[in-house]
Design a protein around this motif. Sequence first.
Motif, short mmCIF file in Angstrom:
data_model
loop_
_atom_site.label_atom_id
_atom_site.label_comp_id
_atom_site.label_asym_id
_atom_site.label_seq_id
_atom_site.Cartn_x
_atom_site.Cartn_y
_atom_site.Cartn_z
N MET A 268 70.61 2.98 50.38
CA MET A 268 69.36 2.49 49.82
C MET A 268 69.07 1.08 50.33
SD MET A 268 69.69 3.75 45.86
CE MET A 268 68.22 2.85 45.38
N GLN A 269 70.10 0.27 50.41
CA GLN A 269 69.93 -1.10 50.90
C GLN A 269 69.55 -1.12 52.37
OE1 GLN A 269 73.33 -3.61 49.73
NE2 GLN A 269 73.78 -2.11 48.15
N ALA A 270 70.01 -0.12 53.13
CA ALA A 270 69.74 -0.09 54.56
C ALA A 270 68.38 0.50 54.91
CB ALA A 270 70.83 0.72 55.27
N CYS A 271 67.84 1.36 54.06
CA CYS A 271 66.58 2.03 54.38
C CYS A 271 65.44 1.03 54.45
CB CYS A 271 66.27 3.11 53.33
SG CYS A 271 64.71 3.96 53.65
N PRO A 272 64.75 0.94 55.57
CA PRO A 272 63.71 -0.09 55.73
C PRO A 272 62.38 0.25 55.06
CG PRO A 272 63.83 1.22 57.73
CD PRO A 272 64.94 1.71 56.83
N VAL A 273 62.24 1.49 54.56
CA VAL A 273 60.96 1.90 53.99
C VAL A 273 61.11 2.47 52.58
CG1 VAL A 273 59.84 2.28 56.21
CG2 VAL A 273 61.14 4.14 55.15
N ASP A 274 62.24 2.20 51.93
CA ASP A 274 62.46 2.65 50.55
C ASP A 274 62.28 4.15 50.39
OD1 ASP A 274 63.10 0.13 49.59
OD2 ASP A 274 61.03 -0.37 49.09
N ALA A 275 62.86 4.91 51.32
CA ALA A 275 62.74 6.36 51.27
C ALA A 275 63.90 7.03 50.53
CB ALA A 275 62.64 6.94 52.68
N ILE A 276 64.87 6.24 50.06
CA ILE A 276 66.03 6.79 49.36
C ILE A 276 66.01 6.31 47.93
CG2 ILE A 276 68.56 6.90 49.30
CD1 ILE A 276 68.58 6.35 52.29
N VAL A 277 66.20 7.23 47.00
CA VAL A 277 66.21 6.88 45.58
C VAL A 277 67.55 7.27 44.98
CG1 VAL A 277 63.72 7.06 45.29
CG2 VAL A 277 65.13 9.09 44.97
N GLY A 278 67.94 6.55 43.95
CA GLY A 278 69.20 6.81 43.27
C GLY A 278 69.60 5.60 42.47
N ALA A 279 70.79 5.64 41.91
CA ALA A 279 71.31 4.52 41.14
C ALA A 279 72.80 4.40 41.40
CB ALA A 279 71.05 4.74 39.64
N ALA A 280 73.35 3.26 41.06
CA ALA A 280 74.76 3.02 41.32
C ALA A 280 75.62 4.10 40.66
CB ALA A 280 75.16 1.64 40.78
N LYS A 281 76.54 4.66 41.44
CA LYS A 281 77.49 5.68 41.01
C LYS A 281 76.81 6.99 40.63
CE LYS A 281 80.95 2.33 39.51
NZ LYS A 281 81.88 1.91 38.46
N GLN A 282 75.57 7.18 41.07
CA GLN A 282 74.87 8.44 40.87
C GLN A 282 74.40 8.95 42.23
OE1 GLN A 282 71.87 8.38 37.81
NE2 GLN A 282 73.00 6.94 36.56
N MET A 283 74.24 10.28 42.33
CA MET A 283 73.87 10.89 43.59
C MET A 283 72.51 10.38 44.05
SD MET A 283 71.89 13.45 45.10
CE MET A 283 71.44 14.54 43.77
#
Length: 287
Positions: free
Chosen positions: A104-119
């Motif tokens: 998520m931190q690496a994605c430059p366009v916020d295309a990944i969603v999730g939360a810490a320790k969750q898929m």
Amino acid sequence: MANSPNVNVTVDARETLADRIEDLLPQTQCTKCGYPACRPYAEAIATGVANHNQCPPGGIEGVARLAHLLGKPVIPLNLENGVERPRPLAVIDENVCIGCTLCMQACPVDAIVGAAKQMHTVIEALCTGCDLCVPPCPVDCIAMIPVTGAKSGWDAWTQDQADAARDRHDRRLARQAHEREAAEARAAARQAERHAGRPVSHEESDAQPASVAAPAIADDPEARKRAIIQAALERARKKKEELAKLGAAPKNTEHVSADVQAQIDAAEERRRRLGLAGGSEKNDSDH
């Protein structure tokens, strides 16, 4: 020389050359051009520092678009920057994802969603196929799957998609700048309070050297629990280093925290149970 592409470029007196170049880039923000984003690459072309054939996602049509604008010849794509290919989509293996948030931190366009320790999951419509989420994944659970058949370059991408990706990237940069400013303001406020003689908070006391905090551990059940967990994580880290020497561990574990390392260990156990462990199973059978 190839025929000039049929590209309509609206010229505004306020536009710089870098603006016009940026409008012709696919906005995948993949950094393959050698620059941190499409805008810096556009500025480098405009100043003559970079060539107009360094954008693999744009492919040869992208080179032709830029050549037409710049009045330069259409030249082959520079293979040192990559090759033109069908557009890929990042896909996360849900069985192996540990929720470390590094993708998520690496994605430059916020295309990944999730939360810490969750898929985590990838929003297909937003993914630009930049590949940037793959290297930081500590359990190698992200695959880049081609989704455009034989279509590559601008044939696999549209101007609307490029415009939307640029907008998301710009908003991400603005958000990160705001978060940095807020963090700096909080740090400055804490520093000012300390200089004013305010007692150190509980959070700040946690940052004291271990030699200072150690006497309190014996009388604090929670502190003892944390110490036990930290010791277990350190053992897991050392074990992972030993496995890495045998080629039986994930590839990208050089710069992760102890907490993420513990998640990696759990993911490797899931891999073993699912029959995905590969070399790990071999090593297990050797003992």
